[in-house]
Write a protein that holds these residues in place. Structure first.
Motif, PDB file in Angstrom:
ATOM      1  N   LYS A  79     -15.390  -4.072  -2.138  1.00 21.57           N
ATOM      2  CA  LYS A  79     -14.795  -2.738  -2.140  1.00 21.57           C
ATOM      3  C   LYS A  79     -13.435  -2.764  -2.838  1.00 21.57           C
ATOM      4  CE  LYS A  79     -14.334   1.254   0.809  1.00 21.57           C
ATOM      5  NZ  LYS A  79     -14.555   1.839   2.121  1.00 21.57           N
ATOM      6  N   LEU A  80     -12.673  -3.825  -2.578  1.00 21.91           N
ATOM      7  CA  LEU A  80     -11.363  -3.968  -3.217  1.00 21.91           C
ATOM      8  C   LEU A  80     -11.508  -4.061  -4.733  1.00 21.91           C
ATOM      9  CD1 LEU A  80      -9.128  -6.012  -0.922  1.00 21.91           C
ATOM     10  CD2 LEU A  80      -8.227  -5.101  -3.046  1.00 21.91           C
ATOM     11  N   LYS A  81     -12.490  -4.839  -5.198  1.00 27.73           N
ATOM     12  CA  LYS A  81     -12.716  -4.971  -6.641  1.00 27.73           C
ATOM     13  C   LYS A  81     -13.057  -3.619  -7.251  1.00 27.73           C
ATOM     14  CE  LYS A  81     -14.259  -9.756  -6.902  1.00 27.73           C
ATOM     15  NZ  LYS A  81     -15.408 -10.637  -7.076  1.00 27.73           N
ATOM     16  N   VAL A  82     -13.943  -2.882  -6.590  1.00 28.45           N
ATOM     17  CA  VAL A  82     -14.357  -1.569  -7.093  1.00 28.45           C
ATOM     18  C   VAL A  82     -13.149  -0.636  -7.156  1.00 28.45           C
ATOM     19  CG1 VAL A  82     -15.724   0.485  -6.545  1.00 28.45           C
ATOM     20  CG2 VAL A  82     -16.747  -1.781  -6.359  1.00 28.45           C
ATOM     21  N   LEU A  83     -12.345  -0.639  -6.103  1.00 28.35           N
ATOM     22  CA  LEU A  83     -11.163   0.230  -6.076  1.00 28.35           C
ATOM     23  C   LEU A  83     -10.188  -0.138  -7.195  1.00 28.35           C
ATOM     24  CD1 LEU A  83     -10.467   0.544  -2.253  1.00 28.35           C
ATOM     25  CD2 LEU A  83     -11.227   2.343  -3.797  1.00 28.35           C
ATOM     26  N   LYS A  84     -10.005  -1.431  -7.445  1.00 24.41           N
ATOM     27  CA  LYS A  84      -9.104  -1.866  -8.514  1.00 24.41           C
ATOM     28  C   LYS A  84      -9.624  -1.408  -9.871  1.00 24.41           C
ATOM     29  CE  LYS A  84      -6.897  -5.895  -6.458  1.00 24.41           C
ATOM     30  NZ  LYS A  84      -6.847  -7.365  -6.462  1.00 24.41           N
ATOM     31  N   ILE A  85     -10.944  -1.531 -10.093  1.00 24.08           N
ATOM     32  CA  ILE A  85     -11.547  -1.099 -11.359  1.00 24.08           C
ATOM     33  C   ILE A  85     -11.369   0.408 -11.531  1.00 24.08           C
ATOM     34  CG2 ILE A  85     -13.765  -0.828 -12.558  1.00 24.08           C
ATOM     35  CD1 ILE A  85     -14.556  -3.546 -11.228  1.00 24.08           C
ATOM     36  N   GLN A  86     -11.603   1.159 -10.450  1.00 26.73           N
ATOM     37  CA  GLN A  86     -11.448   2.610 -10.510  1.00 26.73           C
ATOM     38  C   GLN A  86     -10.002   2.985 -10.811  1.00 26.73           C
ATOM     39  OE1 GLN A  86     -13.002   3.967  -6.763  1.00 26.73           O
ATOM     40  NE2 GLN A  86     -15.062   4.244  -7.577  1.00 26.73           N
ATOM     41  N   ALA A  87      -9.063   2.306 -10.190  1.00 28.31           N
ATOM     42  CA  ALA A  87      -7.643   2.592 -10.424  1.00 28.31           C
ATOM     43  C   ALA A  87      -7.271   2.314 -11.871  1.00 28.31           C
ATOM     44  CB  ALA A  87      -6.783   1.752  -9.479  1.00 28.31           C
ATOM     45  N   LYS A  88      -7.806   1.233 -12.421  1.00 27.53           N
ATOM     46  CA  LYS A  88      -7.524   0.880 -13.811  1.00 27.53           C
ATOM     47  C   LYS A  88      -8.037   1.950 -14.770  1.00 27.53           C
ATOM     48  CE  LYS A  88      -7.413  -3.963 -14.274  1.00 27.53           C
ATOM     49  NZ  LYS A  88      -8.083  -5.204 -14.637  1.00 27.53           N
ATOM     50  N   SER A  89      -9.287   2.371 -14.566  1.00 27.67           N
ATOM     51  CA  SER A  89      -9.870   3.368 -15.462  1.00 27.67           C
ATOM     52  C   SER A  89      -9.155   4.715 -15.288  1.00 27.67           C
ATOM     53  CB  SER A  89     -11.367   3.514 -15.218  1.00 27.67           C
ATOM     54  OG  SER A  89     -11.618   3.946 -13.905  1.00 27.67           O
ATOM     55  N   HIS A  90      -8.687   5.001 -14.085  1.00 23.42           N
ATOM     56  CA  HIS A  90      -7.954   6.243 -13.837  1.00 23.42           C
ATOM     57  C   HIS A  90      -6.631   6.241 -14.598  1.00 23.42           C
ATOM     58  CE1 HIS A  90      -7.071   9.903 -11.662  1.00 23.42           C
ATOM     59  NE2 HIS A  90      -5.884   9.417 -11.333  1.00 23.42           N
ATOM     60  N   LYS A  91      -5.963   5.076 -14.574  1.00 27.47           N
ATOM     61  CA  LYS A  91      -4.688   4.960 -15.302  1.00 27.47           C
ATOM     62  C   LYS A  91      -4.909   5.119 -16.795  1.00 27.47           C
ATOM     63  CE  LYS A  91      -1.935   2.172 -12.132  1.00 27.47           C
ATOM     64  NZ  LYS A  91      -1.438   0.837 -11.843  1.00 27.47           N
ATOM     65  N   LYS A  92      -6.005   4.540 -17.316  1.00 25.82           N
ATOM     66  CA  LYS A  92      -6.318   4.666 -18.738  1.00 25.82           C
ATOM     67  C   LYS A  92      -6.562   6.119 -19.110  1.00 25.82           C
ATOM     68  CE  LYS A  92      -8.327   0.146 -19.841  1.00 25.82           C
ATOM     69  NZ  LYS A  92      -9.576  -0.558 -20.146  1.00 25.82           N
ATOM     70  N   ALA A  93      -7.292   6.836 -18.264  1.00 26.24           N
ATOM     71  CA  ALA A  93      -7.595   8.243 -18.524  1.00 26.24           C
ATOM     72  C   ALA A  93      -6.303   9.072 -18.514  1.00 26.24           C
ATOM     73  CB  ALA A  93      -8.564   8.757 -17.471  1.00 26.24           C
ATOM     74  N   GLU A  94      -5.399   8.744 -17.581  1.00 21.16           N
ATOM     75  CA  GLU A  94      -4.120   9.463 -17.519  1.00 21.16           C
ATOM     76  C   GLU A  94      -3.299   9.189 -18.764  1.00 21.16           C
ATOM     77  OE1 GLU A  94      -1.831   8.666 -14.025  1.00 21.16           O
ATOM     78  OE2 GLU A  94      -3.015  10.044 -12.782  1.00 21.16           O
ATOM     79  N   ALA A  95      -3.295   7.948 -19.217  1.00 18.50           N
ATOM     80  CA  ALA A  95      -2.521   7.568 -20.409  1.00 18.50           C
ATOM     81  C   ALA A  95      -3.061   8.324 -21.625  1.00 18.50           C
ATOM     82  CB  ALA A  95      -2.601   6.068 -20.616  1.00 18.50           C
ATOM     83  N   LYS A  96      -4.373   8.447 -21.734  1.00 15.00           N
ATOM     84  CA  LYS A  96      -4.976   9.179 -22.858  1.00 15.00           C
ATOM     85  C   LYS A  96      -4.602  10.656 -22.798  1.00 15.00           C
ATOM     86  CE  LYS A  96      -9.005   6.417 -24.110  1.00 15.00           C
ATOM     87  NZ  LYS A  96     -10.474   6.345 -24.098  1.00 15.00           N
ATOM     88  N   ALA A  97      -4.572  11.214 -21.611  1.00 13.18           N
ATOM     89  CA  ALA A  97      -4.278  12.637 -21.439  1.00 13.18           C
ATOM     90  C   ALA A  97      -2.836  12.952 -21.842  1.00 13.18           C
ATOM     91  CB  ALA A  97      -4.532  13.050 -19.997  1.00 13.18           C
ATOM     92  N   HIS A  98      -1.938  11.996 -21.651  1.00 11.53           N
ATOM     93  CA  HIS A  98      -0.523  12.217 -21.969  1.00 11.53           C
ATOM     94  C   HIS A  98      -0.241  12.160 -23.465  1.00 11.53           C
ATOM     95  CE1 HIS A  98       1.098  12.652 -17.994  1.00 11.53           C
ATOM     96  NE2 HIS A  98       0.425  11.603 -17.572  1.00 11.53           N
ATOM     97  N   HIS A  99      -1.101  11.500 -24.206  1.00  6.98           N
ATOM     98  CA  HIS A  99      -0.839  11.341 -25.658  1.00  6.98           C
ATOM     99  C   HIS A  99      -1.243  12.562 -26.446  1.00  6.98           C
ATOM    100  CE1 HIS A  99       0.710   7.335 -25.678  1.00  6.98           C
ATOM    101  NE2 HIS A  99      -0.271   6.942 -24.909  1.00  6.98           N
TER     102      HIS A  99
END
Length: 53
Positions: A33-53
Motif C-alpha cells: 500500500k505504501l508503494k502504491v501511495l508513493k507512486i500515486q503521489a509521484k504521478s500527482h506531482k508530475k501532473a501538477e508540474a505540467k499544469a503549472h507550465h
C-alpha cells in the motif's frame, strides 16, 4: 511479580500460525500500500508540474 505471558494466549499451534500469518499479511499489505501511495503521489506531482507550465 507475575510471570510474563507467552507469545500467544492460545494453547494450540494453530493459534500461533494464524497470528503469525496475519502479522506477515499485514506487513506485506502495508508495504504494498505504501508503494502504491508513493507512486500515486509521484504521478500527482508530475501532473501538477505540467499544469503549472
Amino acid at each position: 511479580m507475575a510471570p510474563l505471558p507467552g507469545p500467544y494466549s492460545g494453547k494450540s499451534s494453530l493459534a500461533m500460525v494464524a497470528r503469525v500469518s496475519a502479522f506477515s499479511f499485514g506487513l506485506v499489505y502495508g508495504s504494498l500500500k505504501l508503494k502504491v501511495l508513493k507512486i500515486q503521489a509521484k504521478s500527482h506531482k508530475k501532473a501538477e508540474a505540467k499544469a503549472h507550465h
